[in-house]
Motif scaffolding. Structure first.
Motif, PDB file in Angstrom:
ATOM      1  N   GLN A 128      37.975  45.152  36.264  1.00 52.67           N
ATOM      2  CA  GLN A 128      38.867  46.310  36.368  1.00 52.67           C
ATOM      3  C   GLN A 128      39.819  46.371  35.179  1.00 52.67           C
ATOM      4  O   GLN A 128      40.089  47.459  34.650  1.00 52.67           O
ATOM      5  N   LEU A 178      44.394  43.353  39.518  1.00 52.22           N
ATOM      6  CA  LEU A 178      43.151  43.872  38.957  1.00 52.22           C
ATOM      7  C   LEU A 178      42.218  42.726  38.607  1.00 52.22           C
ATOM      8  O   LEU A 178      42.630  41.733  38.003  1.00 52.22           O
ATOM      9  N   VAL A 219      38.384  51.054  40.096  1.00 52.92           N
ATOM     10  CA  VAL A 219      39.677  50.794  40.723  1.00 52.92           C
ATOM     11  C   VAL A 219      39.859  51.746  41.904  1.00 52.92           C
ATOM     12  O   VAL A 219      39.216  52.798  41.982  1.00 52.92           O
TER      13      VAL A 219
END
Length: 509
Positions: free
Chosen positions: A286, A282, A230
């Motif tokens: 992730q 996301l 991330v």
């Protein structure tokens, strides 16, 4: 020169508290005197007061301790002119000891005679463990013992003797304070040398190597591949979502999650919808990486290999797992956890780690004689408690390094084992050992929560007056925010009225 003659020569004034005020001649004389079989004084000089730093004049003694061939433990003792009659040992961090004036400043400002050590090697780098390896694949046992436990103990015993020689009397009380590695050093003192200290403060203790295994598997999760990592912008997104879901659980929205264990926010709430991408959501990989970070990692036998990261700690993940420098592109978890762990387990800081499994690492950890010499996880501290010792542990609840869950686990185990050894109830240990959790605080300091608190005054009052701290006031630099830190398992809750930034508006229950 005997203590009586030294007293007549060097102690010329007496403070209002009844303790001696020593002069420059007495300080310089320490260089010339027989300091004992293991301690050699290298220099002794008076240091002038520094009003800006609130430091009094003090005698600075630099010395070496050589208990065995191959050992050379550096120590620094700082003896204030106006002594409060008490001794304070301070701990280090990472692979480093602590002989700095900044580390001694708090105790010196309160009149303590303060002792610090380099733990057997002069480097001040918290990430450099090269001193531990004497040849490829082999940890030097002398350096291991010095770093693991011997240096703090000998710093303490020789320091007490020097204090008695300088002031003409023994200390009335002896305390130890440290965080991180210093927290572990406090654990070691309580467990191995229960006679050394009357009170011990252990903050965010790295008491076993599951701290380092946690760093390894957290880095594996977030760097499984380039699609799992991330960004800093996404960490902001995650942190804001967590706060929105869980911040108000303690009765007030203040950016501090007081009970992260009750927060069950799932990163799937930010999953990208079909066709959506970029920093505002996301990806599936992730989501999986963040979820694993919150869940932690276990071996097939159910043993903890990586403690869960606390919700609310996301802004501290970046430097550890995402960010880096040209010299350390993988971040702090690589330097502070992986290289540290591989040094102890395999005598090779660069031992392969990317494909390591939880089963493999935990098996090697449990079998390692080096690890057994380093860890301080014996839960039976009855010898320390029996002689009247007081133990104050504390941990930042959003610490992204050593997990507060590990400290809670040890605290519970120590209460059980120690109460059984002493044949008393666990509740009877409440006035002998306590754990304080600091909401919103990262590793030893930092974070949205108030991270400034005076544990030294708390332990001194506890030992001197027998009053266990029911709360400890926490404040934040350059802010009017304050909170009470509460003894586990209680926590601070808003009373429903009053200033939400003031500790007076919160109660422990």
């Amino acid at each position: 020169m005997g203590i009586r003659l030294l007293t007549l020569v060097s102690l010329i004034l007496t403070s209002a508290s009844g303790y001696a005020i020593a002069n420059e001649a007495a300080c310089v004389a320490l260089k010339k005197q027989d300091s004992g079989p293991d301690l050699t004084v290298i220099s002794a000089k008076m240091v002038a007061a520094d009003p800006k730093q609130q430091l009094p004049p003090f005698c600075e003694v630099i010395a070496e301790i050589k208990p065995t061939a191959g050992s050379n433990i550096g120590v620094v003792f700082r003896l204030p002119e106006e002594w409060n009659g008490k001794f304070l040992g301070i701990g280090g961090g990472g692979f480093s000891g602590n002989v700095t004036l900044s580390g001694a400043a708090h105790g010196l400002s309160k009149g303590y005679a303060v002792a610090g050590t380099d733990t057997g090697h002069p480097s001040s780098s918290i990430t450099d463990g090269a001193f531990m390896i004497d040849r490829p694949g082999h940890v030097n046992p002398i350096q291991l013992d010095d770093f693991g436990y011997r240096s703090i103990h000998l710093m303490t015993t020789t320091g007490k003797a020097l204090v008695a020689k300088y002031y003409g009397r023994q200390q009335a009380r002896a305390y130890f304070e440290g965080c991180s590695t210093g927290g572990r050093q406090g654990f070691s003192e309580v467990q191995r040398y229960p006679e050394d200290y009357d009170g011990v403060i252990s903050g965010a203790p790295v008491y076993d190597l599951r701290v380092q295994t946690s760093g390894l598997f957290r880095l594996q999760a977030l760097r499984k591949d380039t699609d799992s990592l991330v960004t800093y912008q996404q960490l902001d997104l995650i942190h804001n979502a967590v706060n929105e879901a869980c911040d108000a659980a303690d009765g007030v929205r203040d950016g501090i999650i007081s009970d992260p264990l009750s927060c069950k926010w799932d990163p799937a709430a930010l999953a990208c919808r079909p066709g959506e991408e970029g920093p505002t959501c996301l990806t599936a990989k992730q989501v999986a990486a963040v979820r694993q970070s919150y869940d932690g990692t276990k071996s097939s036998a159910g043993k903890i290999a990586a403690w869960p990261l606390m919700r609310g700690s996301e802004l501290a993940w970046g430097p550890r797992s995402i960010g880096g420098t040209p010299d350390n592109p993988l971040g702090q978890n690589y330097a502070l956890s992986i290289r540290y762990l591989m040094t102890f387990l395999y005598g090779d800081a660069d031992h392969p780690w990317k494909t390591a499994t939880a089963d493999q690492i935990m098996s090697d950890l449990n079998a390692s004689p080096v690890v057994k010499a380093f860890q301080s996880n014996n839960p039976d501290v009855s010898s320390f408690i029996k002689r009247g010792g007081k133990w104050l542990m504390w941990h930042g609840l959003q610490d992204p390094g050593p997990s507060p869950l590990g400290t809670i686990e040890y605290f519970q185990a120590a209460r059980k084992a120690t109460s059984q050894a002493l044949n008393i109830s666990e509740s009877d240990l409440g006035d002998k050992m306590r754990l304080f959790l600091a909401p919103g605080v990262y590793h030893c300091r930092g974070g949205p929560g108030p991270d400034q608190f005076d544990m030294l005054s708390a332990i001194d009052t506890w030992v001197d007056q027998g009053k266990a701290p029911d709360s400890v006031l926490a404040t934040k630099a350059n802010s009017d925010l304050s909170r009470p830190l509460c003894p586990y398992p209680t926590a601070a809750h808003y009373n429903g009225e009053g200033d939400t930034k003031s500790a007076r508006s919160f109660s422990c229950h």
